[in-house]
Design an enzyme around this catalytic site. Sequence first.
Site, PDB file in Angstrom:
ATOM      1  N   ASN A   1       0.825  -1.198   0.000  1.00  0.00           N
ATOM      2  CA  ASN A   1       0.000   0.000   0.000  1.00  0.00           C
ATOM      3  C   ASN A   1       0.868   1.260   0.000  1.00  0.00           C
ATOM      4  O   ASN A   1       2.088   1.195   0.046  1.00  0.00           O
ATOM      5  CB  ASN A   1      -0.920  -0.012   1.226  1.00  0.00           C
ATOM      6  CG  ASN A   1      -0.142  -0.204   2.507  1.00  0.00           C
ATOM      7  OD1 ASN A   1       0.211  -1.324   2.854  1.00  0.00           O
ATOM      8  ND2 ASN A   1       0.160   0.891   3.194  1.00  0.00           N
TER       9      ASN A   1
ATOM     10  N   ASP B   1      -4.858   1.093   3.095  1.00  0.00           N
ATOM     11  CA  ASP B   1      -3.933  -0.006   3.442  1.00  0.00           C
ATOM     12  C   ASP B   1      -4.357  -1.330   2.790  1.00  0.00           C
ATOM     13  O   ASP B   1      -4.058  -2.403   3.282  1.00  0.00           O
ATOM     14  CB  ASP B   1      -3.820  -0.185   4.974  1.00  0.00           C
ATOM     15  CG  ASP B   1      -2.695  -1.142   5.380  1.00  0.00           C
ATOM     16  OD1 ASP B   1      -1.737  -1.284   4.605  1.00  0.00           O
ATOM     17  OD2 ASP B   1      -2.796  -1.746   6.460  1.00  0.00           O
TER      18      ASP B   1
HETATM   19 CA    CA Z   1       0.438  -1.909   5.235  1.00  0.00          CA
END
Ligand code: CA
Length: 691
Positions: A273, A318
């Site tokens: 991410n 994320d």
């Molecule tokens: Ca992460």
Amino acid sequence: MVIMRAIFFGTVVGFFSIHSWAITLVDDKALTSLGDGSNWLSYGRNYSEQRYSPLEQINVESVKRLGLEWVMELPKDKQLTGTPLVVDGVMYFTGSFSVTRAVDAKTGELLWEYDPKSIEHAGDRLVNMWDQNKGPAFWNGKVIISTIDGRLVGIDAKTGKMVWETMTIDPRRAYYITGAPKVFKGKVVIGNGGTEHDAARGYITAYDADTGEQAWRFWVVPGNPADGFESPAMEMAAKTWTGEWWKFGGGGNTWNGITYDPEFDQLLVGTGNGSPWNQKIRSPEGGDNLFLCSIVALDADTGDYKWHYQTVPGETWDYNSNMDIVLADLKLSGRNIKALMHAPKNGFFYILNRENGELLSAEKISKTTWASHVDLKTGRPVEIAGARYEDGSEEVWPSPFGAHSWHAMSFNPNTGLVYIPTIKQSAVFTDGGVDIGGFESPHRSVAVGVAFGTADSLPDAGSSTLQAWDPIKHEQVWEQPLPPQWNPGTMTTKGNLVFEGRADGRFVAYHAETGEILWSEELGLGISAPPITYSVDGKQYVSLLVGWGGAGLISGSLSAQHGWKYKVHPRRLVTFALDGSYTLPEFLPPAFATPRDVEGFVIDEALAAEGLEIYSSRCFLCHGGGVVSGGMAPDLRESVIPMSHDAFKSVVVDGALLGNGMPRFQDLKDDGLIALHHYIRKCARDLNSCQ
Ligand code: CA
């Protein structure tokens, strides 16, 4: 080879020790093959990463006779998340801080132990206590391990002596490694983590497996264009970023999910991410931000870019794509496809054509509210308005723990099903209270640029399940509930079984077609590592590491509910076989923290709020959200150390417990320690006031 094995074991045992006579050359041929099931040669058993074994001595009929065959006690270990390997009757595994052991896979006898001294090497870079490691690789007589401080180490498989070591990261930065190295064609490849800890810029590096010499490096996200681009791929990627992203690193760290594809001679890399999570900070005018949250195919010899598919353009939750990439031949709409299967955090299950990266299907396997669907024509997700918390606070499914995390899914070619540990949980994301403009990037301990609340701070704490997913029909075939929330990876066999440990300490065998529980055993501690199976002298074994761990434990109360208190319950390597008769010692009961209220202590709310800031950026990854330890570190609400300023200072600032993996924070001043003290006492007095 089978005949040679019989000769060695039938006539020579007793004269030569078995570990000095490895007969399988672990090379591309061996790693491409399904084999006879005796070995477990790599993280996902072979290059396919299917975690499927052709062994069937233990099957739906016989599994009820499964019993403990041998147990290795691991008193010094804490978190255990690794996949052991087995090569010709010898098992190799990494424990906490990558301490590596070779054991006789038949008896559990220790053959050698190698300690890479990770804590000493990390020094002040030990920003968190993630002593977890996902396991070793094996290539041509060498065991190759990764260390939390960023090294790869080649070890002689016979002697346990280090042959080479190489540093894979810039030691001035907060990169670390928890992932298993992968080998192919005489090379070993490793990525790293650090997206949440630094202005991290992700990359992956290949080294010569015999010498440790660097072969190539691929950067995942572009650096500052003024410095020039390392490759045409980075020049292309830079067009998808805005603002001054390089100041924040960009992210994309490759901490797991790397697969070698021998049929197309390419490396398939799942990328991480953004750094920080909040896209408004790192790329304020939007953009896809390549190659975040993607599968990138690289030429195996040069590391050059071939193609990519991005699962989450402009990532801001994320939702990384670091989950395993599994290879299989699938028949889709009448076409025979060399496919890859991938279930990243974002809630979708993807099938891609490995030849060119073409998206063939993307279906939800869990409640997912950030996107309605993936448009197969454009390959892009269709996002739902508000999901980017552009209007303020937004509850979004799944949470940053993902609908599926790194816990391995397995694929059984006989049933055609994929077995996926699934987390069904939302999170509330908000910019509120986050200083987007003043975000500091370099050398933060933990900072993601977004406030979020998960799990038990919400009315619906979510649930966890093991699901069998049909990738062709796009449907769930069976599902079994699992305890909340962090359950390990799976393994499946020709015996028509699926094995999985559980957060509550139970190890279970399921019928691969129906999900019926056919066998289970209590192991006295939460399980976080996936099982393997192998055979020696015609006898099938099933092994796994038992040691509660992994980043999911930061959820605090959700993990603490099982009672796997820090260092209380024994860590072990356990091995089962039919009619095994070893009995574990009596279990220690679950243990729970007893928060201490210091009578008469007056909590200063302003100081406690300051303490929360410090706690969130430095302490909570190990000691848990709301100061409730999930079992990775001591529960500070009952610890006496924070009650004494001098003791607290000696541990937190001077590093008195560095040997245990407790980092030191030499920049923390007395007023910071006092603020932390107020926050800890506040949570100890009233947990509800801290959540
Ligand atoms: Ca992460």
